[in-house]
Design an enzyme around this catalytic site. Structure first.
Site: not given
Ligand code: AMP
Ligand code: ZN
Length: 115
Positions: A30-31, A85, A98, A100
């Site tokens: 995760d970023i 989520n 996705h 986590h």
């Molecule tokens: P959610 O809130 O469950 O939709 O989680 C989306 C996740 O994607 C968040 O934890 C973000 O930090 C992560 N995210 C968004 N863009 C990127 C990216 N380019 N690379 C890695 N993680 C990302």
């Protein structure tokens, strides 16, 4: 989906720290990690979220990847939390299914926080 960030990562069009990959899924850090280990497992095909349109083989591949990711990240024994989520009330922010994988530190028991 051409403008979906996770599709772009799956196609190798934007960088990510890839932890695991197979025919159906890719896992990357995760970023904006919320724990020492915070890795996302996503299907390579685009699905908005967990729903009836997602083939069972894709769901199977997503969850089969989770312990492989945990082992690669060193949390297989210490444990980790697995979170999806799904949709607006769950605050899904990226509209590509996705999972986590979160660990590396002891968590509290509760996991549901309301606005
Ligand atoms: P959610 O809130 O469950 O939709 O989680 C989306 C996740 O994607 C968040 O934890 C973000 O930090 C992560 N995210 C968004 N863009 C990127 C990216 N380019 N690379 C890695 N993680 C990302
Ligand atoms: Zn996508």
């Amino acid at each position: 989906m051409s403008d979906c960030v996770f599709c772009m990562i799956a196609r190798g069009e934007i960088p990510a720290r890839v932890v695991y990959s197979d025919d159906l899924v890719i896992a990357f850090d995760d970023i904006a990690p919320q724990a020492p280990v915070h890795t996302l497992v996503v299907p390579k095909q685009h699905y908005d979220r967990l729903g009836a349109d997602v083939p069972s083989e894709v769901i199977c591949a997503l969850f089969a990847a989770v312990p492989k990711v945990a082992a690669a990240k060193g949390v297989a024994e210490s444990g980790y939390r697995v979170i999806v989520n799904n949709g607006p009330d769950a605050m899904q922010t990226v509209g590509h299914l996705h999972v986590h994988v979160i660990g590396g530190r002891r968590m509290t028991h509760g996991m549901v926080h309301f606005e």
